[in-house]
Design a protein around this motif. Structure first.
Motif, PDB file in Angstrom:
ATOM      1  N   THR A 147      -0.019   4.079   0.145  1.00 53.69           N
ATOM      2  CA  THR A 147       1.354   3.682  -0.141  1.00 53.69           C
ATOM      3  C   THR A 147       2.045   4.825  -0.873  1.00 53.69           C
ATOM      4  O   THR A 147       1.386   5.724  -1.408  1.00 53.69           O
ATOM      5  CB  THR A 147       1.394   2.414  -1.020  1.00 53.69           C
ATOM      6  N   PRO A 148       3.384   4.833  -0.922  1.00 55.96           N
ATOM      7  CA  PRO A 148       4.092   5.937  -1.581  1.00 55.96           C
ATOM      8  C   PRO A 148       3.744   6.110  -3.058  1.00 55.96           C
ATOM      9  O   PRO A 148       3.853   7.227  -3.588  1.00 55.96           O
ATOM     10  CB  PRO A 148       5.571   5.564  -1.398  1.00 55.96           C
ATOM     11  N   GLU A 185      -3.027   3.708   7.117  1.00 53.48           N
ATOM     12  CA  GLU A 185      -1.652   4.227   7.088  1.00 53.48           C
ATOM     13  C   GLU A 185      -1.575   5.456   6.179  1.00 53.48           C
ATOM     14  O   GLU A 185      -0.766   5.525   5.247  1.00 53.48           O
ATOM     15  CB  GLU A 185      -0.672   3.135   6.627  1.00 53.48           C
ATOM     16  N   ARG A 228       1.633   7.272   4.821  1.00 56.90           N
ATOM     17  CA  ARG A 228       2.594   6.623   3.926  1.00 56.90           C
ATOM     18  C   ARG A 228       2.438   7.076   2.474  1.00 56.90           C
ATOM     19  O   ARG A 228       3.235   6.706   1.613  1.00 56.90           O
ATOM     20  CB  ARG A 228       2.471   5.099   4.016  1.00 56.90           C
ATOM     21  N   GLN A 276      -2.808   5.948  11.379  1.00 51.00           N
ATOM     22  CA  GLN A 276      -1.385   6.157  11.150  1.00 51.00           C
ATOM     23  C   GLN A 276      -0.591   5.693  12.359  1.00 51.00           C
ATOM     24  O   GLN A 276      -1.088   5.675  13.484  1.00 51.00           O
ATOM     25  CB  GLN A 276      -1.069   7.616  10.816  1.00 51.00           C
ATOM     26  N   GLY A 290       9.885   6.281   5.656  1.00 48.80           N
ATOM     27  CA  GLY A 290       9.038   6.208   4.472  1.00 48.80           C
ATOM     28  C   GLY A 290       7.669   6.813   4.652  1.00 48.80           C
ATOM     29  O   GLY A 290       6.736   6.463   3.928  1.00 48.80           O
ATOM     30  N   THR A 291       7.529   7.720   5.619  1.00 50.23           N
ATOM     31  CA  THR A 291       6.238   8.360   5.856  1.00 50.23           C
ATOM     32  C   THR A 291       6.332   9.853   5.579  1.00 50.23           C
ATOM     33  O   THR A 291       7.420  10.440   5.523  1.00 50.23           O
ATOM     34  CB  THR A 291       5.759   8.151   7.301  1.00 50.23           C
TER      35      THR A 291
END
Length: 314
Positions: A71-72, A108, A111, A148, A155-156
């Motif tokens: 996540t970010p 992911e 991200r 991914q 947002g990636t």
């Protein structure tokens, strides 16, 4: 001659196929990556089974497994671990992060911020983590499975070339065929948690070593290097595959040969694995990208133009 890797390889494939329907070729590529002790990037649209494939592979091996949801706001220390001060003892202690497992799923991966992504660079290449000047080795075997989504880019953070190059393979799962999708609907209750491990981490490590004993003719070494070198001079390529790509392709070709009960590598092994091993390592020219060309197109052309010398099959 039966190689010791072959029965375990196919037992793992059969187990994973109980959940991942109609994707035997993709499953075998993932297992080839595992027995090559390489890292795997699974790239596809949502809902095609990227995470399921990774979880099934982990569930089929009796080994330490960790999952990290990228996540970010994920920090590098959330992956590698951190050094903390223990007041009761008055000493600093390193607390290992989830990367200290045999199989690590990074879900992911694009991200997370570039700083967090870079936390994987050292451990993916050198199998160790350096924290506060101290080196901590990760267990062997060690494999990073990353997923991914190439479509939803909001947002990636695209993976840098240096990190892409550390993945031995990049594969796509794709949609199942009609019959396989029906089978998925009928067995909705069957998931990775229903699988029983069929091989241990220690056995995987031993089989990785046996794959390195598969014979490769000098002429085949020459062919493999000429294939990789051709990616560096192709007119559509700005930066071709590095020697790391050559080493990765050879390791994967040895495993493919062993999985088919052969004590030596065929040229067909190199050709079958060239695209998943090399395509993601290529940086195309802006003109080629604008015209819709891909690394896969380049590899296909290279394989048709690089000649195969006599003696490469023995």
């Amino acid at each position: 001659m039966t190689t010791p890797l072959a029965p375990r390889f196919h037992a793992l494939a059969d187990t994973i196929e109980k959940v991942v329907k109609g994707k035997r070729d993709i499953i075998e590529l993932a297992l080839t990556c595992l027995f090559s002790e390489g890292h795997l990037l699974i790239e596809d649209v949502p809902g095609t089974g990227k995470t399921t494939l990774a979880r099934c592979l982990a569930a089929s091996v009796d080994a330490d497994y960790a999952r990290v949801q990228f996540t970010p706001d994920l920090l590098p220390s959330d992956i590698t671990g951190a050094t903390v001060y223990r007041q009761n003892t008055g000493v600093f202690e390193f607390l290992p992060g989830p990367v200290f497992a045999n199989i690590v799923l990074g879900d992911e991966i694009n991200r997370a911020s570039p700083k967090t992504q870079s936390a994987l660079l050292e451990v993916m290449e050198e199998r160790r983590v350096t924290a506060d000047g101290t080196t901590h080795p990760v267990p062997r075997p060690f494999m990073v499975l990353a997923t991914q989504n190439p479509v939803d880019m909001g947002g990636t953070y695209p993976l840098p070339e240096a990190q892409l190059d550390r993945f031995l393979m990049r594969i796509t799962v794709g949609y199942p065929d009609h019959a396989s999708e029906i089978a998925v609907l009928k067995e909705t209750g069957v998931g990775p948690e229903s699988l029983t491990p069929v091989v241990t981490a220690r056995e995987i490590a031993e089989l990785i070593a046996t794959a390195g004993e598969i014979q490769v003719a000098d002429a085949l070494h020459d062919y493999l290097v000429r294939v990789v070198a051709a990616t560096r001079t192709h007119p559509d390529v700005r930066l071709g595959a590095s020697p790391r790509g050559s080493v990765a392709l050879l390791r994967a070709a040895r495993v493919r040969a062993a999985s088919q009960d052969r004590p030596y590598v065929f040229p067909e092994d190199v050709k079958a694995l060239a695209e998943p091993v090399l395509a993601h390592r290529l940086i195309l020219t802006p003109e080629a990208e604008l015209s819709g060309r891909t690394g896969t197109d380049v590899i296909d052309e290279v394989l048709t133009t690089v000649p195969l010398e006599s003696g490469a099959r023995v």
